[in-house]
Write a protein that holds these residues in place. Structure first.
Motif, short mmCIF file in Angstrom:
data_model
loop_
_atom_site.label_atom_id
_atom_site.label_comp_id
_atom_site.label_asym_id
_atom_site.label_seq_id
_atom_site.Cartn_x
_atom_site.Cartn_y
_atom_site.Cartn_z
N LEU A 49 8.61 6.93 -11.98
CA LEU A 49 8.31 6.65 -10.57
C LEU A 49 6.87 6.18 -10.39
O LEU A 49 6.59 5.32 -9.54
CB LEU A 49 8.58 7.90 -9.73
CG LEU A 49 10.05 8.34 -9.65
CD1 LEU A 49 10.17 9.65 -8.87
CD2 LEU A 49 10.91 7.26 -8.99
N LEU A 50 5.94 6.74 -11.18
CA LEU A 50 4.56 6.26 -11.14
C LEU A 50 4.48 4.79 -11.54
O LEU A 50 3.77 3.99 -10.92
CB LEU A 50 3.68 7.09 -12.07
CG LEU A 50 3.30 8.50 -11.62
CD1 LEU A 50 2.58 9.23 -12.74
CD2 LEU A 50 2.43 8.46 -10.38
N THR A 51 5.23 4.42 -12.58
CA THR A 51 5.27 3.03 -13.01
C THR A 51 5.85 2.13 -11.91
O THR A 51 5.37 1.01 -11.68
CB THR A 51 6.10 2.89 -14.29
OG1 THR A 51 5.51 3.69 -15.31
CG2 THR A 51 6.17 1.45 -14.75
N ALA A 52 6.88 2.62 -11.23
CA ALA A 52 7.45 1.86 -10.12
C ALA A 52 6.43 1.67 -9.01
O ALA A 52 6.37 0.61 -8.38
CB ALA A 52 8.69 2.57 -9.59
N ALA A 75 12.13 7.70 -2.78
CA ALA A 75 12.46 6.28 -2.70
C ALA A 75 11.58 5.58 -1.68
O ALA A 75 11.23 4.40 -1.84
CB ALA A 75 13.94 6.10 -2.36
N TRP A 76 11.22 6.28 -0.62
CA TRP A 76 10.34 5.67 0.39
C TRP A 76 8.92 5.54 -0.12
O TRP A 76 8.29 4.49 0.04
CB TRP A 76 10.35 6.50 1.67
CG TRP A 76 9.48 5.89 2.74
CD1 TRP A 76 9.80 4.88 3.59
CD2 TRP A 76 8.12 6.25 3.04
NE1 TRP A 76 8.73 4.58 4.41
CE2 TRP A 76 7.69 5.41 4.09
CE3 TRP A 76 7.25 7.20 2.53
CZ2 TRP A 76 6.40 5.50 4.62
CZ3 TRP A 76 5.97 7.28 3.05
CH2 TRP A 76 5.56 6.44 4.10
N VAL A 77 8.40 6.58 -0.78
CA VAL A 77 6.99 6.54 -1.19
C VAL A 77 6.75 5.57 -2.34
O VAL A 77 5.60 5.14 -2.55
CB VAL A 77 6.48 7.95 -1.59
CG1 VAL A 77 6.56 8.91 -0.44
CG2 VAL A 77 7.21 8.48 -2.81
N ILE A 78 7.78 5.19 -3.09
CA ILE A 78 7.55 4.20 -4.14
C ILE A 78 7.61 2.77 -3.59
O ILE A 78 7.34 1.82 -4.33
CB ILE A 78 8.54 4.36 -5.31
CG1 ILE A 78 9.98 4.10 -4.86
CG2 ILE A 78 8.40 5.71 -5.96
CD1 ILE A 78 10.99 4.16 -6.01
N GLY A 79 7.97 2.62 -2.30
CA GLY A 79 7.88 1.32 -1.66
C GLY A 79 9.18 0.63 -1.34
O GLY A 79 9.19 -0.57 -1.05
N ILE A 80 10.30 1.35 -1.37
CA ILE A 80 11.60 0.75 -1.05
C ILE A 80 11.69 0.48 0.46
O ILE A 80 11.20 1.27 1.28
CB ILE A 80 12.75 1.67 -1.49
CG1 ILE A 80 12.69 1.89 -3.00
CG2 ILE A 80 14.10 1.10 -1.09
CD1 ILE A 80 12.87 0.66 -3.84
N ASP A 81 12.31 -0.65 0.84
CA ASP A 81 12.49 -0.98 2.25
C ASP A 81 13.32 0.10 2.94
O ASP A 81 14.25 0.68 2.35
CB ASP A 81 13.18 -2.34 2.39
CG ASP A 81 12.31 -3.47 1.87
OD1 ASP A 81 11.08 -3.30 1.84
OD2 ASP A 81 12.87 -4.52 1.47
N LEU A 105 0.82 -1.21 0.00
CA LEU A 105 0.00 0.00 0.00
C LEU A 105 0.85 1.27 0.00
O LEU A 105 0.39 2.33 -0.41
CB LEU A 105 -0.94 0.01 1.21
CG LEU A 105 -2.14 -0.94 1.15
CD1 LEU A 105 -2.91 -0.89 2.47
CD2 LEU A 105 -3.06 -0.55 -0.01
N ILE A 106 2.09 1.16 0.48
CA ILE A 106 2.97 2.33 0.46
C ILE A 106 3.21 2.77 -0.98
O ILE A 106 3.21 3.97 -1.30
CB ILE A 106 4.31 2.02 1.16
CG1 ILE A 106 4.08 1.67 2.62
CG2 ILE A 106 5.27 3.20 1.02
CD1 ILE A 106 5.35 1.31 3.36
N SER A 107 3.39 1.80 -1.87
CA SER A 107 3.55 2.14 -3.29
C SER A 107 2.30 2.79 -3.85
O SER A 107 2.38 3.72 -4.67
CB SER A 107 3.89 0.88 -4.10
OG SER A 107 5.11 0.31 -3.68
#
Length: 655
Positions: free
Chosen positions: A607-610, A515-521, A207-209
């Protein structure tokens, strides 16, 4: 000399009968009048006016030749008389009997189908597998698509059109109402939200992504040129298409196979340019093997970029010039653009460019809409450049795959980023002018036909020379400038003990929250942010090479693969600006005004695609190589290389 006399003599030998005191307008005869008089003087009929001087001149020459006296070489022997008679009979029969053309077409149709049947029988007799994307299977698929198109346009289209018109008279007034548009948009959003919430019940971290999609859109609204003029239909439907493409590719194996097949065929087509470039440039285009000076070790030197990669522009320009000559390309632009025009709401030209960007590069895709660039609004120019920044070319997939990057994710990213680029371009630069390149206007802007197909192709290829030269010049200048900026910033950092301070490092800090909002640990955010900085400042080649050396989780690797899969770097600004401005020099000022907006939009679209990939991906296939990677981290290696380069530069410059 008499021609230099400034008195009351003459203006020169060419105009010796014209008094020198006459007005300039009287001295130089009107071009059309002189042509008309020349026709009268040789007894020609006055022809109708033409659209261009070239057409007029061609018509004059044709009429002039027909008025000339024939040679006295009439056929005298029986053989030559028979050949002339046969030629006139065949020519007259073809002109006077339309059924003869039908007979020829039917004959060719039967011969072609007989060939297909023979090929199928041969494969069955030899127990050969028929692969749908290779050989006979691919030919059958293409034949079926052509037959379906012929059936639709010759038989089914009138009936379908009646139904569409009837439905349109009912639906169009409703859609024009603002509250209906708002309701439909909210319905789509609610459906997507419900799907994501239910789909991520096994892993809420995805859901973060999804949250990243909202954050990126809000950032786009904040920096938009006309935030109050954003047409949310463009945004919502563009992102919906992106989401649907993600489902078809990431969750459906057949969709994945279809995409792989199309990509392979496009790459094969573009690789035909290698035969011409290798013939002209030799090892400069193909690369060559050599031995190191200090030993017998063999090394492979790759082909030079300008001779290898950019040679595809000549071939593609040649091919597209032929397609425009026959009107095929104008038809494709209008039809494919119409599909996105009625769904996303964007115009035919920018929609066609977005579709071409899935497989073509940032300097090749605009060739598909080259005749219409001069008539585009600034918003459309921004959409074209954003599409180029947001995607990659099929010709470079092999290089990324050689680093160990999963080809499936590379293909998926290019498809999903195309509608995302359109959507985000319309956020950053909403349309405020009436477009001249929609599907209704596209045929009126059809380029003038050349003398023949070969002439059209060679004309397109010759124009590719100026395109390549502009790309090379801009690429050298901007890459050099960014390198200088990186080294200077690092030098200032070293003087105060901040050795990691570089332009890449500064850009990485900007990408850290993204980097955080696209879902990276959380523990891998810093490494991925620096990867995004490397991609932006240097290029995606270097970034992918460093990605495969990192010890990241499979999820972070996948999201990083999607976020890096674009041409949005500073050197690409030079390629894009140089390429498109060469196609339409009179729009260079407008292109420079929106190029940085497009650059931001291309990064945001990737980034949207990510984010979509992070929301939909459930099983990542990087387990084969991921555990064996060296977990050395990226920051130390990046800082060390920059520091060494900085020291070598400033040792000779500032000391």
């Amino acid at each position: 000399m008499e021609s230099e006399n400034t008195g009351g003599g003459t203006l020169g030998s060419a105009n010796s009968l014209i008094p020198a005191n006459q007005d300039a307008a009287q001295t130089i005869p009107n071009t059309s009048d002189s042509r008309r008089n020349s026709r009268k003087s040789i007894g020609l009929k006055n022809t109708k006016s033409h659209d261009s001087p070239d057409d007029d001149a061609t018509s004059i020459l044709d009429d002039f030749e027909s008025s000339m006296e024939d040679l006295d070489n009439e056929p005298t022997n029986p053989v030559t008389k028979f050949l002339e008679l046969l030629h006139s009979l065949v020519g007259n029969s073809a002109a006077q009997n339309p059924w003869l053309k039908v007979v020829v077409i039917v004959g060719l149709f039967l011969l072609y189908n007989a060939y297909i049947i023979t090929a199928v029988a041969y494969h069955i007799r030899n127990d050969t597998n028929i692969e749908w994307c290779e050989g006979l299977g691919f030919l059958i698929v293409c034949t079926g698509l052509v037959y379906f198109g012929l059936f639709y346009y010759n038989f089914a289209k009138p009936y379908v059109k009646r139904v569409v018109i009837s439905l349109n008279t009912i639906i169009q007034p409703l859609i024009a109402l603002w509250f209906v548009q708002l309701g439909l948009s909210l319905l789509v959003l609610v459906a997507l939200i419900i799907f994501v919430v239910l789909d991520t019940r096994d892993n809420r971290k995805r859901l973060i992504s999804s949250l990243g999609l909202v954050v990126l859109v809000l950032l786009g609204v904040i920096i938009s040129k006309h935030p109050g003029r954003i047409r949310w239909r463009h945004v919502i439907w563009g992102m919906t298409l992106q989401f649907l493409f993600g489902l078809l590719i990431l969750r459906w194996s057949t969709g994945r196979d279809i995409l792989q097949c199309i990509s392979d065929k496009v790459t094969t087509f573009l690789n035909f340019a290698n035969s011409g470039s290798s013939f002209v440039y030799g090892y400069l285009a193909t690369g060559f093997n050599t031995t190191l000076m200090s030993g017998d070790e063999f090394v492979v030197l790759p082909g030079v970029f300008v001779f290898q990669s950019l040679s595809a522009i000549y071939f593609l320009s040649f091919f597209i010039g032929i397609l425009y000559h026959f009107g095929t390309m104008s038809w494709i632009v209008a039809k494919m653009g119409w599909v996105l025009e009625v769904t996303v709401g964007t115009t035919a030209a920018e929609s066609m460019n977005a579709a071409a960007n899935i497989f073509l590069g940032q300097s090749e895709a605009p060739l598909t809409v080259k005749p219409y660039i001069g008539k585009m609004t600034n918003s459309e120019l921004n959409a074209i450049m954003t599409g180029g920044f947001a995607t990659i070319a099929g010709t470079v997939l092999g290089a990324y795959i050689s680093f160990g990057v999963d080809p499936f994710h590379l293909l998926s990213a290019s498809v999903m980023s195309a509608p995302a680029a359109l959507a985000y371009a319309k956020i950053l630069y909403p349309e405020t002018k009436k477009s001249m390149t929609n599907s209704a206007e596209i045929y009126s802007l059809r380029p003038k036909k050349m003398g023949n197909a070969l002439d059209a192709g060679t004309h397109g290829a010759s124009q590719g020379v100026f395109l390549v030269l502009n790309i090379v010049a801009s690429l050298i200048a901007i890459t050099s400038f960014v390198t200088m900026l990186d080294v200077i910033i690092n030098w200032f950092g070293v003087l105060v003990g901040i050795e990691e301070l570089t332009f890449q490092w500064l850009v990485a800090k900007i990408f850290t929250p993204l980097a955080w909002v696209i879902g990276i640990d959380n523990e891998e955010i810093e490494d991925v942010a620096l990867l995004l900085g490397v991609k932006t400042v240097v290029n995606e080649f270097v970034a992918y090479g460093q990605l495969t050396q990192l010890c990241l989780s499979p999820r972070s690797v996948t999201i990083s693969t999607y976020s890096l899969c674009c041409f949005a770097n500073f050197s690409s600004i030079g390629i894009t600006l140089g390429g498109i401005s060469a196609m339409c020099p009179e729009r260079r000022n407008d292109l420079t005004k929106v190029v940085f907006t497009s650059f931001i939009g291309g990064n945001a679209a990737a980034l949207l695609t990510a984010c979509v990939a992070g929301s939909l991906s459930t099983d990542i296939g990087y387990a084969e190589w991921y555990p064996t990677r060296n977990c050395s981290g990226l920051i130390e290696s990046g800082v060390a290389s920059t520091r060494a380069f900085s020291a070598s530069i400033f040792q000779t410059t500032f000391n």
